[in-house]
Scaffold this active site. Structure first.
Site, mmCIF file in Angstrom:
data_model
loop_
_atom_site.group_PDB
_atom_site.id
_atom_site.type_symbol
_atom_site.label_atom_id
_atom_site.label_comp_id
_atom_site.label_asym_id
_atom_site.label_seq_id
_atom_site.Cartn_x
_atom_site.Cartn_y
_atom_site.Cartn_z
ATOM 1 N N GLN A 86 0.816 -1.203 0.000
ATOM 2 C CA GLN A 86 0.000 0.000 0.000
ATOM 3 C C GLN A 86 0.854 1.260 0.000
ATOM 4 O O GLN A 86 0.555 2.230 -0.697
ATOM 5 C CB GLN A 86 -0.931 -0.009 1.209
ATOM 6 C CG GLN A 86 -1.984 -1.101 1.173
ATOM 7 C CD GLN A 86 -2.858 -1.098 2.409
ATOM 8 O OE1 GLN A 86 -3.277 -0.048 2.885
ATOM 9 N NE2 GLN A 86 -3.127 -2.270 2.949
ATOM 10 N N TYR A 108 -3.003 -6.642 17.273
ATOM 11 C CA TYR A 108 -3.337 -5.884 16.067
ATOM 12 C C TYR A 108 -4.651 -5.136 16.246
ATOM 13 O O TYR A 108 -4.744 -3.941 15.945
ATOM 14 C CB TYR A 108 -3.415 -6.841 14.884
ATOM 15 C CG TYR A 108 -3.500 -6.169 13.540
ATOM 16 C CD1 TYR A 108 -2.400 -5.517 12.980
ATOM 17 C CD2 TYR A 108 -4.675 -6.214 12.791
ATOM 18 C CE1 TYR A 108 -2.461 -4.929 11.733
ATOM 19 C CE2 TYR A 108 -4.755 -5.632 11.546
ATOM 20 C CZ TYR A 108 -3.648 -4.993 11.018
ATOM 21 O OH TYR A 108 -3.722 -4.405 9.774
ATOM 22 N N VAL A 131 -6.196 -7.124 1.448
ATOM 23 C CA VAL A 131 -5.544 -6.403 0.357
ATOM 24 C C VAL A 131 -4.400 -7.270 -0.150
ATOM 25 O O VAL A 131 -3.723 -7.950 0.631
ATOM 26 C CB VAL A 131 -4.996 -5.033 0.832
ATOM 27 C CG1 VAL A 131 -4.429 -4.249 -0.339
ATOM 28 C CG2 VAL A 131 -6.090 -4.229 1.530
ATOM 29 N N THR A 158 -1.361 -7.706 -0.489
ATOM 30 C CA THR A 158 -0.007 -7.395 -0.065
ATOM 31 C C THR A 158 0.548 -8.618 0.657
ATOM 32 O O THR A 158 -0.205 -9.511 1.057
ATOM 33 C CB THR A 158 0.010 -6.193 0.891
ATOM 34 O OG1 THR A 158 -0.662 -6.555 2.104
ATOM 35 C CG2 THR A 158 -0.681 -4.991 0.267
#
Length: 267
Positions: free
Chosen positions: A18, A168, A201, A203
């Site tokens: 990102q 997280y 996403v 990634t």
């Protein structure tokens, strides 16, 4: 002519994913880019860390897009390094208009089974590192006296806590509170502060995380991870939200949470 001609953006976690996408998008629209990435593993993670070679590739791609860039290998937890980078960037490009606090890490494990370092490292990088990014950049934005926009990349886990993601989820919730406080303090300077909340996403943090794959196979947790829409977002989809929040079209949006999550927070 680009939408961000003559502007300057500061991006953390710029080496790939990102962060790289944001940097290229801003460069394509005429902005100069200041950035950093630690380019090494900072805690025990299940996906490969970014490398110095990744950072060099971002620099190459930004220049290929027609942009100017000053980017270094540094840790967001190193306040002095960030302050020096901001000073060097402003000296080179003349101002600072936008900040994208993108750097972050993810570990997996049950609350009572996480090691102390797994929990504390995530909090340190995701929360303390982001606060140090704000501390390093806000004075330059105020000095520019040009309004501006700060975008903090949170997560679906900053709205809807996920199982096996205690550190997280805690860190990404904390970023929402941090953004709201910062927005209230900076409103008088016409500086807007918002969070973006991605889900899956494409990634390495998502598609190469072996620890995540193990959790996704646990039947008791699978309902928590189902979005409304199928598929996975591209980094460019998150960049589109970031660019919007930095644009004049979002001039009255602050202290808001923008979800790019395939509806995952509604399940």
């Amino acid at each position: 002519m680009g939408d961000f001609d003559g502007k300057v953006v500061y991006i953390t976690g710029i080496a790939r994913g990102q962060g790289r996408s944001h940097a290229i998008k801003f460069a394509e629209e005429g902005a100069s880019v200041i950035g950093l990435d630690v380019c090494r593993e900072v805690t025990a993670i299940g996906y490969p860390a970014a490398t110095p070679e990744d950072l060099e590739e971002t620099i190459r791609l930004v220049k290929a897009a027609g942009g100017n860039i000053l980017a270094i290998q540094a840790d967001t937890r190193d306040l002095a390094a960030q302050q020096q980078l901001v000073a060097d960037g402003v000296a080179q490009f003349g101002r600072l208009d936008y900040v994208i606090a993108n750097a972050g890490v993810l570990t997996w494990g049950a609350v009572h089974e996480l090691t102390e370092s797994q929990f504390m490292d995530v909090i340190d990088v995701n929360v303390n590192g982001t606060w140090k990014t704000l501390k390093a950049t806000i004075p330059a934005m105020i000095d520019a006296d040009n309004g501006g926009s700060i975008v903090i990349i949170s997560s679906v886990a900053g709205i809807k806590s996920m199982p096996m993601q205690a550190a997280y989820s805690a860190s990404k919730h904390a970023l929402v509170g941090l953004s709201h406080t910062t927005a209230k303090e900076l409103g008088k300077h016409r500086i807007r502060v918002n969070t973006v909340h991605p889900y899956g996403v494409d990634t390495p943090m998502c598609i190469e995380d072996t620890d995540a794959f193990a959790v996704f196979e646990m039947p008791e947790f699978q309902p928590h991870f189902l979005p409304i829409l199928p598929g996975m977002a591209k980094s460019a989809d998150i960049s589109d939200a970031v660019m919007y929040l930095c644009s004049k079209k979002a001039r009255f949006i602050t202290a808001s949470s923008i979800e790019v999550d395939m509806g995952a927070t509604k399940i």
